[in-house]
Design a protein around this motif. Structure first.
Motif, mmCIF file in Angstrom:
data_model
loop_
_atom_site.group_PDB
_atom_site.id
_atom_site.type_symbol
_atom_site.label_atom_id
_atom_site.label_comp_id
_atom_site.label_asym_id
_atom_site.label_seq_id
_atom_site.Cartn_x
_atom_site.Cartn_y
_atom_site.Cartn_z
ATOM 1 N N PHE A 121 5.016 -7.105 -4.852
ATOM 2 C CA PHE A 121 4.041 -6.039 -4.645
ATOM 3 C C PHE A 121 2.782 -6.264 -5.471
ATOM 4 N N THR A 122 2.768 -7.367 -6.224
ATOM 5 C CA THR A 122 1.588 -7.796 -6.977
ATOM 6 C C THR A 122 1.431 -9.297 -6.775
ATOM 7 N N GLY A 123 0.239 -9.833 -7.045
ATOM 8 C CA GLY A 123 0.020 -11.276 -6.960
ATOM 9 C C GLY A 123 -0.385 -11.747 -5.579
ATOM 10 N N GLY A 124 -0.436 -13.077 -5.416
ATOM 11 C CA GLY A 124 -0.941 -13.680 -4.186
ATOM 12 C C GLY A 124 -0.132 -13.384 -2.952
ATOM 13 N N SER A 125 1.159 -13.091 -3.120
ATOM 14 C CA SER A 125 2.018 -12.774 -1.975
ATOM 15 C C SER A 125 2.034 -11.288 -1.648
ATOM 16 N N SER A 126 1.288 -10.488 -2.412
ATOM 17 C CA SER A 126 1.394 -9.035 -2.274
ATOM 18 C C SER A 126 0.986 -8.476 -0.909
ATOM 19 N N PRO A 127 0.028 -9.080 -0.166
ATOM 20 C CA PRO A 127 -0.238 -8.519 1.159
ATOM 21 C C PRO A 127 1.019 -8.482 2.030
ATOM 22 N N TYR B 139 -1.351 5.012 5.311
ATOM 23 C CA TYR B 139 -1.820 4.168 4.211
ATOM 24 C C TYR B 139 -3.334 3.991 4.179
ATOM 25 N N LYS B 140 -4.027 4.748 5.041
ATOM 26 C CA LYS B 140 -5.498 4.812 5.020
ATOM 27 C C LYS B 140 -6.139 3.426 5.133
ATOM 28 N N VAL B 141 -5.693 2.646 6.112
ATOM 29 C CA VAL B 141 -6.254 1.318 6.355
ATOM 30 C C VAL B 141 -6.579 1.170 7.835
ATOM 31 N N ASP B 142 -7.434 0.212 8.138
ATOM 32 C CA ASP B 142 -7.701 -0.151 9.531
ATOM 33 C C ASP B 142 -6.851 -1.373 9.875
ATOM 34 N N ARG B 143 -7.141 -2.482 9.199
ATOM 35 C CA ARG B 143 -6.347 -3.686 9.414
ATOM 36 C C ARG B 143 -5.164 -3.700 8.455
ATOM 37 N N ILE B 144 -3.964 -3.814 8.981
ATOM 38 C CA ILE B 144 -2.776 -3.921 8.133
ATOM 39 C C ILE B 144 -2.878 -5.244 7.372
ATOM 40 N N PRO B 145 -2.662 -5.253 6.049
ATOM 41 C CA PRO B 145 -2.827 -6.496 5.275
ATOM 42 C C PRO B 145 -2.012 -7.670 5.818
ATOM 43 N N SER B 146 -0.777 -7.394 6.251
ATOM 44 C CA SER B 146 0.060 -8.406 6.893
ATOM 45 C C SER B 146 0.844 -7.715 8.003
ATOM 46 N N PRO B 147 0.265 -7.653 9.208
ATOM 47 C CA PRO B 147 0.905 -6.925 10.305
ATOM 48 C C PRO B 147 2.330 -7.394 10.601
#
Length: 405
Positions: free
Chosen positions: A34-40, A300-308
């Motif tokens: 949930f943190t770092g480069g893999s977090s999306p 989650y108040k986003v348009d594009r999901i970070p990793s759909p």
């Protein structure tokens, strides 16, 4: 207090205890970075799971009990994943876990669930070995399941895209040094070998590397017409940006992680045209997908999901697990595994309708026919081929056992 009154009080106490026990929540672990480069990937997976759990709880939960998610950040580190697994099993007393984003973390950690006879649904990790760590004859029963497209599927699609559809005859492989990258690189080389081809260059880099010049120069000097990749977003962006610095542009075709938000954003225009296998693309082409996308965006108040892909696979894994618990009639790990291997109800997911997704010997919910090629365009992933945009839900191909003679 007379004997009759004592009996009434005891009966009421027993009833209260029974009611309290029945109302105890069902604890399910959620493990990912949930943190770092893999977090999306990790955050999207977690939020997909939470969305599904909230929907299930609002409808009364499972077996009359609410689902309680116990979230832990494994930081994409093998040693942290091991610690998290032991904590979830021994301290939190979860009855199952959903998650694992990184193949290395999965391979290091899921053995504790196997030993405890508690099921895990890997809803993002794709290493081909993930569901094959604990198979017969050494292990009579396997507690590791998956709802993502494994690397055997992805590598074959990547190589087919490069060699059959785009007609390239010289390709280079760039992969990171993690288990994910190196196992994926092996799968790519096997897929190329099946077509009597070898990569003209095979290069490795580490997580957090920011200069890919040396690797790219070797690929360029070898005459590579395309770069095949196995890595995650930040380093993939360094590859795309590195080509721009060299004034050399060839297509990037790689694993599903080319769809990560931190690749698309960090690469900008240099990432345009990158192609990758996808189980889910953020387009509302079925009622279920439309409802899921809108619910995720609102929650989650986003348009594009970070990793759909991660979000959809996480969401579906929660519904599959809930169906198995319901069928098992309780939270015993052995019975839940048996239910997963023979689900008698269909699960209406975002990616597909899961109709007997697993058997005792097949713990992969996704087959190649269910995966499409995506392409980065205008800051989003879209369908690479118009023919894949249809509203027909692709279901798992069932392989019949050979007839006994």
């Amino acid at each position: 207090m007379n004997l009759k009154l004592k009996s009434i009080v005891a009966a009421l106490a027993l009833c209260a205890t029974s009611t309290s026990f029945a109302a105890d929540p069902i604890k399910i672990g959620v493990s990912g970075p949930f943190t770092g480069g893999s977090s999306p990937m990790g955050v999207s997976m977690r939020d997909g799971v939470k969305l599904a759990a909230d929907e299930i709880n609002k409808k009364g939960g499972v077996l009359g009990r609410q689902i309680e998610l116990i979230e832990r950040d494994d930081e994409a580190k093998n040693e942290r994943g091991v610690q998290v697994a032991q904590e979830l099993i021994n301290k939190e007393r979860v009855i199952a876990t959903l998650g694992y984003i990184n193949t290395g973390v999965a391979l290091a950690s899921q053995r504790f669930y196997q030993e405890a006879k508690l099921p895990v649904i890997n809803n993002v990790a794709t290493g081909s070995l993930v569901t094959k760590q604990f198979v017969p004859p050494q292990y009579p029963d396997n507690y590791i399941f998956r709802t993502s497209a494994n690397d055997t599927i992805q590598s074959a699609m990547i190589v087919n895209e490069a060699t059959e559809k785009q007609k390239f005859t010289k390709v280079a492989i760039l992969a990171d040094s993690t288990n994910y990258g190196q196992l994926g690189r092996e799968d790519l080389e096997k897929a190329l070998a099946a077509k009597n081809m070898k990569p003209v260059a095979v290069e490795k880099f580490n997580i957090k590397d920011v200069d890919m010049t040396a690797q790219l120069l070797k690929a360029k000097e070898a005459g590579a017409q395309a770069i095949l990749t196995y890595a995650i977003g930040p380093e993939l962006a360094q590859i795309a940006n590195g080509m721009e610095k060299l004034g050399w542009k060839v297509p990037m075709i790689g694993s599903w992680t080319l769809s990560m938000g931190n690749f698309i954003d960090n690469a900008g225009k240099n990432g345009a045209g990158a192609r990758m296998p996808q189980t889910f693309i953020q387009e509302p082409n079925t009622p279920k997908r439309k409802a899921f996308i809108e619910a995720y965006q609102k929650a989650y108040k986003v348009d594009r999901i970070p990793s759909p892909v991660s979000a959809a696979q996480g969401y579906d894994s929660m519904y599959i697990m809930a169906a198995a618990i319901q069928q098992a009639g309780g939270t015993d790990g052995v019975k839940i595994r048996e239910a997963l291997e023979n689900l008698n109800t269909k699960v209406d997911g975002v990616i597909t309708t899961y109709n007997h997704p697993y058997t005792h010997d097949d713990h992969e919910a996704i087959t190649m026919n269910m995966v499409v090629m995506g392409e980065v365009k205008d800051g989003h992933v879209v369908y690479a081929y118009e023919s894949d945009k249809g509203t027909v839900v692709r279901e798992k191909i069932k392989h019949k056992a050979p007839a006994k003679k």
